[in-house]
Enzyme design. Structure first.
Site, PDB file in Angstrom:
ATOM      1  N   GLU A   1      -6.965   4.885   7.833  1.00  0.00           N
ATOM      2  CA  GLU A   1      -6.800   6.296   7.465  1.00  0.00           C
ATOM      3  C   GLU A   1      -8.082   6.827   6.811  1.00  0.00           C
ATOM      4  O   GLU A   1      -8.454   7.979   6.996  1.00  0.00           O
ATOM      5  CB  GLU A   1      -5.569   6.461   6.545  1.00  0.00           C
ATOM      6  CG  GLU A   1      -4.279   6.359   7.350  1.00  0.00           C
ATOM      7  CD  GLU A   1      -3.081   5.830   6.583  1.00  0.00           C
ATOM      8  OE1 GLU A   1      -3.094   5.837   5.342  1.00  0.00           O
ATOM      9  OE2 GLU A   1      -2.124   5.387   7.252  1.00  0.00           O
TER      10      GLU A   1
ATOM     11  N   GLU B   1      -5.403  -4.632  10.946  1.00  0.00           N
ATOM     12  CA  GLU B   1      -4.379  -3.593  11.071  1.00  0.00           C
ATOM     13  C   GLU B   1      -4.653  -2.757  12.320  1.00  0.00           C
ATOM     14  O   GLU B   1      -5.466  -1.816  12.276  1.00  0.00           O
ATOM     15  CB  GLU B   1      -4.409  -2.663   9.855  1.00  0.00           C
ATOM     16  CG  GLU B   1      -4.071  -3.336   8.556  1.00  0.00           C
ATOM     17  CD  GLU B   1      -3.491  -2.312   7.573  1.00  0.00           C
ATOM     18  OE1 GLU B   1      -2.355  -2.502   7.141  1.00  0.00           O
ATOM     19  OE2 GLU B   1      -4.173  -1.327   7.277  1.00  0.00           O
TER      20      GLU B   1
ATOM     21  N   SER C   1       3.323  -1.632  10.473  1.00  0.00           N
ATOM     22  CA  SER C   1       4.772  -1.664  10.710  1.00  0.00           C
ATOM     23  C   SER C   1       5.401  -3.023  10.394  1.00  0.00           C
ATOM     24  O   SER C   1       6.271  -3.498  11.133  1.00  0.00           O
ATOM     25  CB  SER C   1       5.099  -1.232  12.139  1.00  0.00           C
ATOM     26  OG  SER C   1       4.746   0.133  12.313  1.00  0.00           O
TER      27      SER C   1
ATOM     28  N   HIS D   1      -9.572   1.151   5.060  1.00  0.00           N
ATOM     29  CA  HIS D   1      -8.289   1.392   5.724  1.00  0.00           C
ATOM     30  C   HIS D   1      -8.529   2.389   6.866  1.00  0.00           C
ATOM     31  O   HIS D   1      -9.336   3.303   6.739  1.00  0.00           O
ATOM     32  CB  HIS D   1      -7.276   1.952   4.716  1.00  0.00           C
ATOM     33  CG  HIS D   1      -5.893   2.018   5.288  1.00  0.00           C
ATOM     34  ND1 HIS D   1      -5.507   3.025   6.128  1.00  0.00           N
ATOM     35  CD2 HIS D   1      -4.836   1.180   5.162  1.00  0.00           C
ATOM     36  CE1 HIS D   1      -4.241   2.806   6.501  1.00  0.00           C
ATOM     37  NE2 HIS D   1      -3.820   1.690   5.924  1.00  0.00           N
TER      38      HIS D   1
ATOM     39  N   ASN E   1       0.871  -1.180   0.000  1.00  0.00           N
ATOM     40  CA  ASN E   1       0.000   0.000   0.000  1.00  0.00           C
ATOM     41  C   ASN E   1       0.907   1.228   0.000  1.00  0.00           C
ATOM     42  O   ASN E   1       1.467   1.589   1.019  1.00  0.00           O
ATOM     43  CB  ASN E   1      -0.884  -0.035   1.257  1.00  0.00           C
ATOM     44  CG  ASN E   1      -1.709   1.226   1.422  1.00  0.00           C
ATOM     45  OD1 ASN E   1      -1.805   2.035   0.498  1.00  0.00           O
ATOM     46  ND2 ASN E   1      -2.307   1.398   2.593  1.00  0.00           N
ATOM     47  N   TRP E   2       1.005   1.852  -1.161  1.00  0.00           N
ATOM     48  CA  TRP E   2       1.928   2.995  -1.281  1.00  0.00           C
ATOM     49  C   TRP E   2       1.348   4.296  -0.744  1.00  0.00           C
ATOM     50  O   TRP E   2       2.035   5.317  -0.710  1.00  0.00           O
ATOM     51  CB  TRP E   2       2.341   3.184  -2.755  1.00  0.00           C
ATOM     52  CG  TRP E   2       3.169   2.072  -3.287  1.00  0.00           C
ATOM     53  CD1 TRP E   2       3.730   1.049  -2.581  1.00  0.00           C
ATOM     54  CD2 TRP E   2       3.546   1.870  -4.656  1.00  0.00           C
ATOM     55  NE1 TRP E   2       4.426   0.220  -3.418  1.00  0.00           N
ATOM     56  CE2 TRP E   2       4.324   0.702  -4.701  1.00  0.00           C
ATOM     57  CE3 TRP E   2       3.293   2.556  -5.845  1.00  0.00           C
ATOM     58  CZ2 TRP E   2       4.867   0.206  -5.885  1.00  0.00           C
ATOM     59  CZ3 TRP E   2       3.821   2.065  -7.025  1.00  0.00           C
ATOM     60  CH2 TRP E   2       4.598   0.907  -7.044  1.00  0.00           C
ATOM     61  N   LYS E   3       0.079   4.265  -0.403  1.00  0.00           N
ATOM     62  CA  LYS E   3      -0.596   5.479   0.094  1.00  0.00           C
ATOM     63  C   LYS E   3      -0.373   6.634  -0.898  1.00  0.00           C
ATOM     64  O   LYS E   3      -0.258   6.392  -2.095  1.00  0.00           O
ATOM     65  CB  LYS E   3      -0.131   5.802   1.511  1.00  0.00           C
ATOM     66  CG  LYS E   3      -0.264   4.574   2.421  1.00  0.00           C
ATOM     67  CD  LYS E   3      -0.111   4.849   3.879  1.00  0.00           C
ATOM     68  CE  LYS E   3      -0.277   3.545   4.645  1.00  0.00           C
ATOM     69  NZ  LYS E   3      -0.223   3.705   6.082  1.00  0.00           N
TER      70      LYS E   3
ATOM     71  N   GLY F   1       2.340   2.815  10.635  1.00  0.00           N
ATOM     72  CA  GLY F   1       3.255   3.933  10.425  1.00  0.00           C
ATOM     73  C   GLY F   1       3.999   4.361  11.674  1.00  0.00           C
ATOM     74  O   GLY F   1       4.631   5.418  11.691  1.00  0.00           O
TER      75      GLY F   1
ATOM     76  N   GLY G   1       2.839  -0.949   4.348  1.00  0.00           N
ATOM     77  CA  GLY G   1       2.827   0.453   3.961  1.00  0.00           C
ATOM     78  C   GLY G   1       4.247   0.933   3.706  1.00  0.00           C
ATOM     79  O   GLY G   1       4.825   0.706   2.632  1.00  0.00           O
ATOM     80  N   GLY G   2       4.832   1.599   4.692  1.00  0.00           N
ATOM     81  CA  GLY G   2       6.135   2.250   4.542  1.00  0.00           C
ATOM     82  C   GLY G   2       7.198   1.387   3.875  1.00  0.00           C
ATOM     83  O   GLY G   2       7.891   1.835   2.949  1.00  0.00           O
TER      84      GLY G   2
HETATM   85  P1  PGA Z   1       2.790   0.680   7.646  1.00  0.00           P
HETATM   86  O1  PGA Z   1       1.330   0.842   7.002  1.00  0.00           O
HETATM   87  O2  PGA Z   1       3.361  -0.609   7.131  1.00  0.00           O
HETATM   88  O3  PGA Z   1       3.554   1.889   7.171  1.00  0.00           O
HETATM   89  O4  PGA Z   1       2.610   0.658   9.135  1.00  0.00           O
HETATM   90  C1  PGA Z   1       0.479  -0.247   6.873  1.00  0.00           C
HETATM   91  C2  PGA Z   1      -0.842   0.191   6.292  1.00  0.00           C
HETATM   92  O5  PGA Z   1      -1.278   1.311   6.575  1.00  0.00           O
HETATM   93  O6  PGA Z   1      -1.470  -0.541   5.513  1.00  0.00           O
END
Ligand code: PGA
Length: 250
Positions: free
Chosen positions: A97, A167, A211, A95, A9-11, A173, A232-233
């Site tokens: 967010e 999650e 994470s 998600h 997930n590159w956001k 993050g 994500g990251g």
């Molecule tokens: P993260 O994000 O790996 O940066 O914690 C995961 C996600 O939001 O899907």
């Protein structure tokens, strides 16, 4: 056996140049494995480019969000049939967010899941508790409520076409992943819920996200009820993402 699913997930990150470089490096470095499916979810603007870049690869394409309707006067939104046209097979829905920053309710997440299914996309339904909810001992009930809103609107046949991602919000993050034991405990409870929903619930891949890094992915993926990861990251760095992929061999 369910496939191991590794989702990037590159956001809202990337540029034309960085997307080309990142995909190029991932495609070059990935070792195809029939038991593993790798899905890249770029910002929607780059789907057309990834469709081209992934044309001869086994990697799949996903989108980070969709609208619940197929078309209409919804300024700024993108629908499931639109992303389907660009080769998407998956859509992340719910998600945290989106739930937190854009006030997406359980009900809306359920409608987005149904829209995805109607148009041939597999929804990756995200659930997870905040730190306040965890501290109050509400983790399992929050996750169950979020998932129930989706499951009660689906048919049992949909079990073969949905993915669930646990999650914990406090792990996203932050660099603070849930421990393998903590994640496994919640996954075990989600499994019970899926099997209570339908005997076909066994077919639903269950991912952990929050994470995930190369140094914790192997332990997380070795848990009996964790089928894959949502990253994500670390998915913005080809070497880290590839390292996570290599820990995923079953
Ligand atoms: P993260 O994000 O790996 O940066 O914690 C995961 C996600 O939001 O899907």
């Amino acid at each position: 056996m369910r496939p191991v699913l590794l989702v990037a997930n590159w956001k809202m990150h990337g540029s034309r140049a960085s997307v080309d470089a990142l995909v190029g490096r991932i495609v070059e470095g990935v070792v195809p494995d029939s038991g593993t499916e790798i899905v890249l979810c770029p910002p929607a603007l780059y789907l057309w480019r990834l469709e081209q870049l992934l044309a001869n690869s086994t990697l799949r394409l996903g989108v980070q969000n969709i609208h619940e309707e197929a078309q209409g006067a919804f300024t700024g939104e993108i629908s499931a049939p639109m992303v389907r046209e660009f080769g998407c097979r998956y859509a992340i829905v719910g998600h945290s967010e989106r739930r937190q920053l854009y006030a997406e309710s359980d009900e809306l997440v359920a409608r987005k899941s149904m829209a995805a299914l109607r148009h041939g996309l597999k929804p990756i339904v995200c659930v997870g508790e905040t730190v306040t909810e965890r501290d109050a001992g509400l983790t399992l009930s929050v996750v169950e409520r979020q998932l129930k809103a989706v499951l009660e609107r689906l048919d049992s046949e949909d079990a073969a076409r949905i993915v669930v991602a646990y999650e914990p919000v406090w792990a996203i993050g932050t660099g603070r992943s849930a421990s393998a034991d903590e994640a496994q405990q919640v996954h075990g409870s989600i499994w019970q819920q899926l099997l209570a929903w339908t005997a076909r619930g066994w077919a639903v891949p269950l991912l952990y996200g929050g994470s995930v890094k190369p140094d914790n992915s192997a332990l997380l993926l070795s848990q009996p009820d964790i089928d894959g990861v949502l990253v994500g990251g670390a998915s913005l760095d080809a070497e880290q993402f590839l390292a996570i992929c290599t820990t995923a061999k079953r």
